[in-house]
Design an enzyme around this catalytic site. Sequence first.
Site, short mmCIF file in Angstrom:
data_model
loop_
_atom_site.label_atom_id
_atom_site.label_comp_id
_atom_site.label_asym_id
_atom_site.label_seq_id
_atom_site.Cartn_x
_atom_site.Cartn_y
_atom_site.Cartn_z
N LYS A 167 93.71 -8.46 49.38
CA LYS A 167 94.41 -8.25 48.11
C LYS A 167 94.03 -9.37 47.18
O LYS A 167 93.71 -10.48 47.62
CB LYS A 167 95.93 -8.27 48.33
CG LYS A 167 96.69 -7.53 47.26
CD LYS A 167 96.59 -6.04 47.50
CE LYS A 167 97.55 -5.24 46.67
NZ LYS A 167 97.78 -3.92 47.29
N1 GLU Z 1 96.59 -1.08 45.62
C1 GLU Z 1 96.70 0.10 46.43
C2 GLU Z 1 97.53 -0.15 47.68
O1 GLU Z 1 98.34 -1.04 47.71
C3 GLU Z 1 95.38 0.76 46.69
C4 GLU Z 1 94.38 -0.06 47.44
C5 GLU Z 1 92.99 0.57 47.50
O2 GLU Z 1 92.82 1.71 47.08
O3 GLU Z 1 92.12 -0.12 48.00
O4 GLU Z 1 97.46 0.57 48.64
#
Ligand code: GLU
Length: 422
Positions: A115
């Site tokens: 993240k």
């Molecule tokens: N931000 C989204 C999540 O928390 C999507 C992550 C992604 O598609 O890589 O799942």
Amino acid sequence: MAEAKSPAPIAHRPSPNDSLMARFNEAADLINLDQRYRDVISAPERVIIVHLPVKLDDGTTRVFEGYRVIHSTVMGPSKGGIRYAPFVDLDEVKALAGWMTFKCALVGLPYGGAKGGITLNPKIRSTDELERITRAYTRMLKDVFGEDSDIPAPDMGTSGREMAWIFHEYSRIYGYTPGVVTGKPLHLGGSKGRVPATGWGVMLSTMLGMQKLGLKPESSTVAIQGFGNVGSWAAKLLDDQGLKIIAVSDHTGGHYDPTGINIREAVKWLKKNGTLEGFEGTRISNEELLALDVDILVPAALENVITEENAANVRAKLIVEGANGPVSSNADHILDGNGVVIIPDILANAGGVVVSYFEWVQNRRGHYYSEEEIRDKTAPILTEAFDRVWATHEKYGCTLRIAAYIEAMQRLATGIDLEGNF
Ligand code: GLU
């Protein structure tokens, strides 16, 4: 001057990373997970802090702090979104990265978890400023991002627009590489169905959970907290299924109508005004929304909105976590004691990353699917994960959350063993 961090909203406490670790340990204890797996899984592989000097529109320079946490690459390249919010800090990004590892392992994607985040308030930044910040962040992390190493995506405060900038900046350095980032606009190699994907997965999980609890769509009521990409799509798709959405909210507050909110009007209002402020229905606070007498509650905004302080007020039978980490670990026990069933974040909101995976596959093959094909590929993945989690919950007599962690951890442990890196 460095960008000031705003204090985290009260709802943001306790530490999301503590909540993650508490669940992790509870699940690990239940299956007697060997210490060596615990050690690997509980420590993020890489923690990167960047400082980005960026020229603002008024000619001054401001230094923005950003993060990228690679939690795990055991199952494949790390995957996870980038968050822009004034309260983003390292603890939050670490927790969100860990949740991505568990989420991807749970649904069986060939990805690890990561993240990113930048501490900034996107609402007070111009488009040009946001573009300069995003490009600076991409340049700083050019050796970290990569279609086979670390693949960002949108999260709170970012969307296809930021992903397009990342894709373009990265491709300027390394040549055309659409698979370096997912959630791109359709015209730049995005996938059909990616924008509604998370809300669509929330809808699907809700329907599966309702079947298990014997709740009928036509007689079920829903309250949804958060009307961003996840909340608004979940609202629209649950409305299409015949459920009655009686309350919605965003950061400006909530709107309650026991006869049912007109979701299409709410979406139109949001598009026109930028927030739900002034929309129809009785005004209620976000706190009141959580305590409404509804069948289903969908927290789709921030972490830790339900804590030990307000968990006892929840009257819903089913909570479906659209957001990551909306319920603190202490609140889990209170809710469970009151018979409230929770479909956990790593299962309920996994639709987004599953469609991200298909975007990445399409980019690499140069062959694109229709929206129907995307749904036909995504639905069985989510349904199968739901069934596995339900079976594990019955086997161990634990909550669905702990069952989801067990499922994910078992896959990770197998990956660690097969890698043989001990
Ligand atoms: N931000 C989204 C999540 O928390 C999507 C992550 C992604 O598609 O890589 O799942």
